[in-house]
Every structure is written in C-alpha cells, then in structure tokens.
Design a protein around this motif. Structure first.
Motif, mmCIF file in Angstrom:
data_model
loop_
_atom_site.group_PDB
_atom_site.id
_atom_site.type_symbol
_atom_site.label_atom_id
_atom_site.label_comp_id
_atom_site.label_asym_id
_atom_site.label_seq_id
_atom_site.Cartn_x
_atom_site.Cartn_y
_atom_site.Cartn_z
ATOM 1 N N VAL A 2 0.842 -1.186 0.000
ATOM 2 C CA VAL A 2 0.000 0.000 0.000
ATOM 3 C C VAL A 2 0.883 1.245 0.000
ATOM 4 O O VAL A 2 1.822 1.358 0.788
ATOM 5 C CB VAL A 2 -0.919 0.017 1.227
ATOM 6 C CG1 VAL A 2 -1.754 1.292 1.247
ATOM 7 C CG2 VAL A 2 -1.824 -1.214 1.232
ATOM 8 N N LEU A 4 0.637 5.630 -0.264
ATOM 9 C CA LEU A 4 -0.192 6.816 -0.181
ATOM 10 C C LEU A 4 0.642 8.015 -0.605
ATOM 11 O O LEU A 4 1.743 8.213 -0.090
ATOM 12 C CB LEU A 4 -0.695 7.028 1.255
ATOM 13 C CG LEU A 4 -1.292 5.816 1.973
ATOM 14 C CD1 LEU A 4 -1.573 6.147 3.429
ATOM 15 C CD2 LEU A 4 -2.560 5.376 1.276
ATOM 16 N N CYS A 22 -5.125 12.475 -1.572
ATOM 17 C CA CYS A 22 -4.327 11.311 -1.182
ATOM 18 C C CYS A 22 -4.631 10.204 -2.191
ATOM 19 O O CYS A 22 -5.720 9.629 -2.172
ATOM 20 C CB CYS A 22 -4.667 10.860 0.227
ATOM 21 S SG CYS A 22 -3.860 9.311 0.714
ATOM 22 N N VAL A 24 -4.211 6.592 -3.459
ATOM 23 C CA VAL A 24 -3.923 5.309 -2.813
ATOM 24 C C VAL A 24 -3.649 4.248 -3.875
ATOM 25 O O VAL A 24 -4.415 4.110 -4.830
ATOM 26 C CB VAL A 24 -5.103 4.866 -1.921
ATOM 27 C CG1 VAL A 24 -4.797 3.533 -1.250
ATOM 28 C CG2 VAL A 24 -5.403 5.940 -0.885
ATOM 29 N N VAL A 29 -9.972 2.333 -1.852
ATOM 30 C CA VAL A 29 -10.302 3.283 -0.784
ATOM 31 C C VAL A 29 -11.615 2.981 -0.095
ATOM 32 O O VAL A 29 -11.795 3.270 1.080
ATOM 33 C CB VAL A 29 -10.304 4.734 -1.310
ATOM 34 C CG1 VAL A 29 -8.889 5.129 -1.739
ATOM 35 C CG2 VAL A 29 -11.289 4.933 -2.455
ATOM 36 N N ILE A 34 -9.689 5.365 5.901
ATOM 37 C CA ILE A 34 -8.607 6.254 5.475
ATOM 38 C C ILE A 34 -8.856 7.622 6.071
ATOM 39 O O ILE A 34 -9.997 8.095 6.104
ATOM 40 C CB ILE A 34 -8.520 6.325 3.949
ATOM 41 C CG1 ILE A 34 -8.232 4.930 3.391
ATOM 42 C CG2 ILE A 34 -7.433 7.312 3.513
ATOM 43 C CD1 ILE A 34 -8.133 4.834 1.903
ATOM 44 N N ASN A 78 -9.543 6.432 -6.958
ATOM 45 C CA ASN A 78 -9.000 5.774 -5.759
ATOM 46 C C ASN A 78 -8.252 6.776 -4.878
ATOM 47 O O ASN A 78 -7.095 6.571 -4.479
ATOM 48 C CB ASN A 78 -8.085 4.606 -6.124
ATOM 49 C CG ASN A 78 -8.135 3.495 -5.085
ATOM 50 O OD1 ASN A 78 -9.203 3.121 -4.599
ATOM 51 N ND2 ASN A 78 -6.974 2.959 -4.735
ATOM 52 N N THR A 79 -8.951 7.855 -4.599
ATOM 53 C CA THR A 79 -8.351 8.997 -3.903
ATOM 54 C C THR A 79 -9.255 9.432 -2.756
ATOM 55 O O THR A 79 -10.478 9.326 -2.852
ATOM 56 C CB THR A 79 -8.172 10.159 -4.894
ATOM 57 O OG1 THR A 79 -7.290 9.743 -5.947
ATOM 58 C CG2 THR A 79 -7.606 11.397 -4.219
ATOM 59 N N CYS A 97 -1.687 11.516 5.109
ATOM 60 C CA CYS A 97 -2.764 10.582 4.783
ATOM 61 C C CYS A 97 -2.429 9.249 5.448
ATOM 62 O O CYS A 97 -1.262 8.827 5.450
ATOM 63 C CB CYS A 97 -2.871 10.431 3.278
ATOM 64 S SG CYS A 97 -4.182 9.331 2.723
ATOM 65 N N ALA A 99 -3.886 5.094 6.080
ATOM 66 C CA ALA A 99 -4.812 4.026 5.714
ATOM 67 C C ALA A 99 -4.632 2.843 6.661
ATOM 68 O O ALA A 99 -3.503 2.385 6.873
ATOM 69 C CB ALA A 99 -4.576 3.587 4.275
#
Length: 117
Positions: A2, A4, A22, A24, A29, A34, A78-79, A97, A99
């Motif tokens: 992963v 970020l 951010c 990812v 997400v 997150i 995917n943000t 950020c 996760a």
C-alpha cells in the motif's frame, strides 16, 4: 504494498481554502478506513478526519475542524480528498494521509500546509 501519496499543500492566507488529495495504490479506498493526521511545529501529531469503509462510510472530524473541513472519497481515482475552508493559522502543519489496511497502518510522506498573512 500500500502506498499513499499526498498533494495539494501550500501557503494560503487566513480564511482561504486548500484541497488535499491522497492517491492510494495497493488498496481500494472504499474498503478501508482512510484519514488525515497533521503535525504542527513542536506539537504532537493529531487526527483531523477519517472516513470508514462502505457501506457505513462513517465520518469523523476533530472538533477543531468541524464545519470547515470535508473529507470524501473518489472511487474512480482511488483517492481521498480533504477540502479545507476558512483556514486559520493554527491549521498550519504537515498533513499526512493514513490508511488502516487489515492489521497495518500505512502513512504517506506528508504535505505542508501553511496558513499565514
């Protein structure tokens, strides 16, 4: 793995706005919690906001940013976005950020936000 990557920080005058992003990779997400932390000079890192997994998608904000900041997800990109309005000098700091994926917490490299006239 992963990863970020934050962007969108900068220098803004009090009352202004910034939009942090951010991006990812390695995780979707909508399936993980997150959020954003920040660290001001000489202070401990603190939570700012987070959004949990679907379908609940519960959102939490620190009291200091309620009514001014908005967190959201962009499933296509995917943000995770943090829209920051009515910025104050005390919002200055490095924004990270974060996760939570399975049993690990991943951090981005951070983006600097400076609110000053």
């Amino acid at each position: 793995q992963v990863q970020l990557v934050e962007s969108g920080g900068g220098l803004v005058q009090p009352g202004g706005s910034l939009r942090l992003s951010c991006v990812v990779s390695g995780a979707t997400v909508e399936y993980y919690t997150i959020g954003w932390f920040r660290q001001a000079p000489g202070k401990e890192r603190e939570g700012v906001s987070r959004i949990s997994t679907t379908p609940d998608s519960a959102i939490w904000y620190a009291d200091s940013v309620k009514g001014r900041f908005t967190i959201s997800r962009d499933h296509i990109e995917n943000t995770v976005i943090l829209q920051m309005n009515s910025l104050k000098p005390e919002d200055t700091g490095v924004y990270y950020c974060v996760a939570d994926v399975v049993d690990k917490r991943y951090w981005g490299q951070g983006t600097q936000v400076t609110v000053s006239s």
